[in-house]
Motif scaffolding. Structure first.
Motif, PDB file in Angstrom:
ATOM      1  N   THR A 125       0.569  -0.941   0.031  1.00  0.00           N
ATOM      2  CA  THR A 125      -0.290  -0.293   0.023  1.00  0.00           C
ATOM      3  C   THR A 125       0.617   1.328  -0.082  1.00  0.00           C
ATOM      4  O   THR A 125       0.129   2.072  -0.527  1.00  0.00           O
ATOM      5  N   ALA A 126       1.953   1.120   0.070  1.00  0.00           N
ATOM      6  CA  ALA A 126       2.918   2.718  -0.020  1.00  0.00           C
ATOM      7  C   ALA A 126       3.617   2.891  -1.164  1.00  0.00           C
ATOM      8  O   ALA A 126       3.199   3.813  -1.654  1.00  0.00           O
ATOM      9  N   GLU A 127       3.530   2.129  -1.986  1.00  0.00           N
ATOM     10  CA  GLU A 127       2.434   2.156  -3.391  1.00  0.00           C
ATOM     11  C   GLU A 127       1.277   3.065  -3.738  1.00  0.00           C
ATOM     12  O   GLU A 127       1.347   3.060  -5.376  1.00  0.00           O
ATOM     13  N   ILE A 128       0.574   3.239  -3.010  1.00  0.00           N
ATOM     14  CA  ILE A 128      -0.537   4.249  -3.266  1.00  0.00           C
ATOM     15  C   ILE A 128      -0.857   5.255  -3.739  1.00  0.00           C
ATOM     16  O   ILE A 128      -0.848   6.080  -2.922  1.00  0.00           O
ATOM     17  N   GLU A 129      -0.925   5.870  -4.396  1.00  0.00           N
ATOM     18  CA  GLU A 129      -0.933   6.625  -4.764  1.00  0.00           C
ATOM     19  C   GLU A 129      -2.209   7.738  -5.779  1.00  0.00           C
ATOM     20  O   GLU A 129      -2.702   7.052  -6.200  1.00  0.00           O
ATOM     21  N   ASN A 130      -2.756   8.508  -5.052  1.00  0.00           N
ATOM     22  CA  ASN A 130      -4.008   9.324  -5.665  1.00  0.00           C
ATOM     23  C   ASN A 130      -5.158   8.091  -5.910  1.00  0.00           C
ATOM     24  O   ASN A 130      -5.613   7.797  -7.044  1.00  0.00           O
ATOM     25  N   ASP A 131      -5.557   6.840  -4.301  1.00  0.00           N
ATOM     26  CA  ASP A 131      -6.306   6.064  -4.456  1.00  0.00           C
ATOM     27  C   ASP A 131      -5.949   4.988  -6.244  1.00  0.00           C
ATOM     28  O   ASP A 131      -6.824   4.490  -6.198  1.00  0.00           O
ATOM     29  N   LEU A 132      -4.796   4.833  -6.122  1.00  0.00           N
ATOM     30  CA  LEU A 132      -4.291   3.661  -6.612  1.00  0.00           C
ATOM     31  C   LEU A 132      -3.468   3.232  -7.008  1.00  0.00           C
ATOM     32  O   LEU A 132      -2.396   3.900  -6.519  1.00  0.00           O
ATOM     33  N   LEU A 133      -2.943   1.832  -7.556  1.00  0.00           N
ATOM     34  CA  LEU A 133      -1.818   1.128  -6.970  1.00  0.00           C
ATOM     35  C   LEU A 133      -1.208   1.556  -7.948  1.00  0.00           C
ATOM     36  O   LEU A 133      -1.107   0.844  -9.642  1.00  0.00           O
ATOM     37  N   ASP A 134       0.645   1.169  -7.712  1.00  0.00           N
ATOM     38  CA  ASP A 134       1.211   1.996  -8.658  1.00  0.00           C
ATOM     39  C   ASP A 134       2.089   0.102  -8.953  1.00  0.00           C
ATOM     40  O   ASP A 134       3.008  -0.330  -8.456  1.00  0.00           O
ATOM     41  N   ARG A 135       2.008  -0.452  -9.796  1.00  0.00           N
ATOM     42  CA  ARG A 135       2.376  -1.669  -9.950  1.00  0.00           C
ATOM     43  C   ARG A 135       3.772  -1.793 -10.586  1.00  0.00           C
ATOM     44  O   ARG A 135       4.508  -2.342 -10.350  1.00  0.00           O
ATOM     45  N   GLU A 136       3.826  -0.562 -11.670  1.00  0.00           N
ATOM     46  CA  GLU A 136       5.102  -0.629 -11.703  1.00  0.00           C
ATOM     47  C   GLU A 136       6.051   0.045 -11.069  1.00  0.00           C
ATOM     48  O   GLU A 136       7.385  -0.883 -10.608  1.00  0.00           O
ATOM     49  N   ALA A 137       5.394   0.884  -9.867  1.00  0.00           N
ATOM     50  CA  ALA A 137       6.717   1.368  -8.886  1.00  0.00           C
ATOM     51  C   ALA A 137       6.838   0.422  -7.476  1.00  0.00           C
ATOM     52  O   ALA A 137       7.770   0.337  -7.119  1.00  0.00           O
ATOM     53  N   LEU A 138       5.413  -0.491  -7.681  1.00  0.00           N
ATOM     54  CA  LEU A 138       6.090  -1.839  -7.018  1.00  0.00           C
ATOM     55  C   LEU A 138       6.730  -2.336  -7.300  1.00  0.00           C
ATOM     56  O   LEU A 138       8.020  -3.043  -6.052  1.00  0.00           O
ATOM     57  N   ALA A 139       7.111  -2.682  -8.204  1.00  0.00           N
ATOM     58  CA  ALA A 139       7.510  -4.305  -9.136  1.00  0.00           C
ATOM     59  C   ALA A 139       9.305  -3.420  -9.568  1.00  0.00           C
ATOM     60  O   ALA A 139      10.174  -4.044  -8.869  1.00  0.00           O
ATOM     61  N   GLY A 140       9.205  -2.105  -9.437  1.00  0.00           N
ATOM     62  CA  GLY A 140      10.738  -1.498  -9.702  1.00  0.00           C
ATOM     63  C   GLY A 140      11.179  -1.948  -7.511  1.00  0.00           C
ATOM     64  O   GLY A 140      12.548  -1.563  -7.911  1.00  0.00           O
ATOM     65  N   ARG A 141      10.063  -1.244  -7.116  1.00  0.00           N
ATOM     66  CA  ARG A 141      11.061  -1.037  -5.394  1.00  0.00           C
ATOM     67  C   ARG A 141      11.438  -2.596  -5.242  1.00  0.00           C
ATOM     68  O   ARG A 141      12.669  -2.650  -4.514  1.00  0.00           O
ATOM     69  N   THR A 142      10.570  -3.379  -5.815  1.00  0.00           N
ATOM     70  CA  THR A 142      11.385  -4.763  -5.011  1.00  0.00           C
ATOM     71  C   THR A 142      12.212  -5.180  -5.590  1.00  0.00           C
ATOM     72  O   THR A 142      13.154  -5.873  -4.953  1.00  0.00           O
ATOM     73  N   VAL A 143      12.153  -4.978  -6.780  1.00  0.00           N
ATOM     74  CA  VAL A 143      13.864  -5.353  -7.250  1.00  0.00           C
ATOM     75  C   VAL A 143      14.724  -4.664  -6.301  1.00  0.00           C
ATOM     76  O   VAL A 143      15.962  -5.134  -6.296  1.00  0.00           O
ATOM     77  N   ARG A 144      14.870  -3.616  -6.515  1.00  0.00           N
ATOM     78  CA  ARG A 144      15.703  -2.375  -5.984  1.00  0.00           C
ATOM     79  C   ARG A 144      15.788  -3.367  -4.402  1.00  0.00           C
ATOM     80  O   ARG A 144      16.930  -2.885  -3.760  1.00  0.00           O
ATOM     81  N   ALA A 145      14.942  -3.493  -3.966  1.00  0.00           N
ATOM     82  CA  ALA A 145      15.226  -3.209  -2.266  1.00  0.00           C
ATOM     83  C   ALA A 145      15.460  -4.869  -2.029  1.00  0.00           C
ATOM     84  O   ALA A 145      16.167  -4.566  -0.902  1.00  0.00           O
ATOM     85  N   PHE A 146      15.110  -5.668  -2.643  1.00  0.00           N
ATOM     86  CA  PHE A 146      15.442  -7.418  -2.463  1.00  0.00           C
ATOM     87  C   PHE A 146      16.445  -7.732  -3.292  1.00  0.00           C
ATOM     88  O   PHE A 146      17.203  -9.287  -3.148  1.00  0.00           O
ATOM     89  N   LEU A 147      16.525  -7.130  -4.263  1.00  0.00           N
ATOM     90  CA  LEU A 147      17.268  -8.071  -4.757  1.00  0.00           C
ATOM     91  C   LEU A 147      18.538  -7.047  -5.794  1.00  0.00           C
ATOM     92  O   LEU A 147      19.874  -6.500  -6.654  1.00  0.00           O
TER      93      LEU A 147
END
Length: 547
Positions: free
Chosen positions: A180-202
């Motif tokens: 839910t950290a990537e919810i902006e203006n009541d929309l889930l930014d799936r691209e931003a979530l994918a980018g954060r997943t790779v940055r944070a864990f890989l």
């Protein structure tokens, strides 16, 4: 002449003096017990072997070992975000047992302050620094959940899987705040979530692949879209975060606009490499897409996961990552069977495996290594030579204290007792509000916290003339400066105790002589030498570095 009854003011002063004397005596003599006996010794041989080979190859002579007290200071700054108290220093110096630094590392890791501080540091990479929409995103709940996991030393791979695949309300299931950290203006930014997943864990940046193939790595735009598709069916609402299924609503697929036709194109979930690491039961139409992605990210054979974790932990301990930037690692080089690999591979090997994935174990290994215990001083080395030694890991790197480390060090220096969860509530409240104000004025590096930045003139002025250092140095009944003035003994003892409180070391003869001048009569009845001593030590360049 009849005996005069003391006034209430005098009684209050006497009572305050008695309390201060007792507290100072406790910090000076009645030191708390040291850490419990070791259960096992960390094995840092692989790390030490790597650096021995590197130093021989580059023909460098490593810096000498740092004094144990300075190693304790850098451990306290790295693990708790503050310096050791006078109380802790006395206990440390009274501990003459074997493997003292290892046992004190364990003590610091067992302290709740470690979990709280590292939860904040890690949360910056995991969910950012902004509070966001408090209805759909609760950073405070996420941080508290993460701190509890760190305190219990829960397996890191399990913690990561719960963040990526968690379901439920962001209050009852705090791990879903990663989504839910990537919810902006009541929309889930799936691209931003994918980018954060790779940055944070890989530990890699693929964000640019959202628009085009990565120019320097093997990541393609299709790879990015395939990863984002794992979050395609993720929904949120009154029941919290969940996966859309035919039972709770028609599944929604992840789609992107085709540049040529300008029509939406459905993208199936796919990983950019090693698809065999996905669960055997996974299919493109699966309702457990995020669980499959989580399993792929944390797979024991995914070297990127172990290397990224090791690099970030190294950065939090040393103040700078081994490979920089911390979230833009190159693709790992292939390894032959039995080949140990580079430093990150060797650290990952000790971290990854059945029953492993323990961050505290990884920290113990790094803290026990020779590289962590080297001095930051290399007499006679010029700037270029010093940087060469730093790149080779032959000297402990100098980095500036972060804002919360600076405020933590200043606040702790103002007390002879350890400021922790057992401190009085009003003390903790004052420290909290001081921290908020100071970090705001000093400057917050945000998510890019391991990027080295030079100190600024406003930061130097804040240490010189700011409200916080002025308040700490003032002659307050319960503050360390007043206690040192009243109970530490003659001026040389006061100066020595002040050095231990502020810089975690004793002064040289030259330093002691220079500060002793503050105690010379100058005709000023309001003269308060300890205030000048503290101001001088706060503004010494040494105070604001991690050395």
């Amino acid at each position: 002449m009849p005996f005069a009854r003391p006034s209430r003011r005098w009684l209050a002063l006497l009572a305050a003096g008695a309390v201060c004397a007792a507290a100072f005596a406790a910090a000076e003599r009645d030191v708390p017990p040291g850490p419990p006996p070791l259960q096992d010794l960390p094995d840092a041989a692989a790390v030490d072997d790597f650096f021995a080979e590197r130093w021989a190859e580059e023909q460098v002579e490593p810096a000498p070992p740092a004094d144990d007290l300075l190693v304790l200071r850098r451990l306290s700054l790295a693990l708790h975000g503050t310096i050791p108290s006078l109380e802790e220093i006395r206990a440390f110096e009274a501990d003459a047992g074997p493997d003292r630094l290892v046992r004190w590392t364990d003590r610091l890791l067992a302290d709740r302050r470690f979990a709280d501080y590292w939860a904040e540091r890690l949360a910056r990479a995991l969910v950012g620094v902004h509070e966001g929409n408090l209805i759909l995103f609760r950073r405070d709940r996420f941080k508290a959940w993460l701190a509890d996991r760190l305190h219990r030393d829960a397996p890191w791979d399990e913690t990561v899987r719960r963040m990526i695949a968690g379901e439920g309300m962001w209050t009852a299931k705090p791990e879903v705040n990663f989504v839910t950290a990537e919810i902006e203006n009541d929309l889930l930014d799936r691209e931003a979530l994918a980018g954060r997943t790779v940055r944070a864990f890989l530990g890699q940046r693929i964000d640019c692949a959202q628009c085009h193939d990565h120019p320097f790595a093997e990541w393609s735009q299709g790879d990015f879209e395939g990863l984002a598709a794992f979050y395609g069916r993720t929904a949120y609402g009154l029941t919290g975060v969940r996966e859309r299924t035919r039972e709770n609503g028609e599944p929604k697929e992840f789609a992107v606009q085709d540049r040529e036709t300008l029509e939406d194109r459905v993208v199936a979930p796919a990983v950019p490499f090693a698809p065999e690491r996905l669960p055997e039961t996974f299919e493109a139409d699966s309702t457990a897409r995020r669980a499959a992605l989580a399993a792929w990210v944390t797979h024991p054979e995914n070297r990127r996961f172990g290397r990224a974790t090791a690099n970030r932990v190294w950065g939090l301990l040393f103040g700078r990552a081994w490979k920089e930037p911390v979230d833009d690692l190159p693709d790992p080089e292939p390894l032959e069977p039995g080949e140990p690999g580079d430093l990150l591979d060797r650290l990952a090997a000790s971290f990854v495996g059945p029953g492993q994935y323990r961050l505290k174990g990884l920290i113990r290994t790094i803290a026990a290594s020779r590289a962590f215990r080297l001095s930051s001083a290399v007499p006679g080395a010029g700037e270029q030579e010093y940087e060469r030694l730093t790149r080779a890991g032959a000297v402990f790197p100098l980095t500036r204290l972060r804002p919360e480390q600076m405020i933590g060090a200043m606040t702790q220096a103002g007390s002879v007792r350890t400021l922790d969860a057992d401190s009085p509530l009003f003390v903790r409240a004052i420290r909290f509000f001081r921290t908020v104000d100071f970090v705001r004025d000093y400057g917050d590096p945000g998510e890019d916290e391991l990027i080295r930045e030079p100190g600024t003139v406003p930061q130097a002025l804040l240490r010189m003339n700011g409200r916080l250092p002025r308040e700490i140095a003032q002659k307050q009944p319960f503050g360390a400066p007043a206690r040192l003035t009243w109970f530490a003994g003659p001026p040389p003892r006061q100066i020595e105790a002040a050095f231990l409180c502020v810089l975690s070391r004793r002064p040289t003869d030259e330093e002691a002589a220079a500060l002793a001048r503050y105690y010379e009569p100058n005709g000023d009845e309001a003269n308060y030498p300890m205030e000048d001593v503290y101001w001088t030590l706060f503004n010494a360049p040494e105070f604001s570095w991690n050395h």
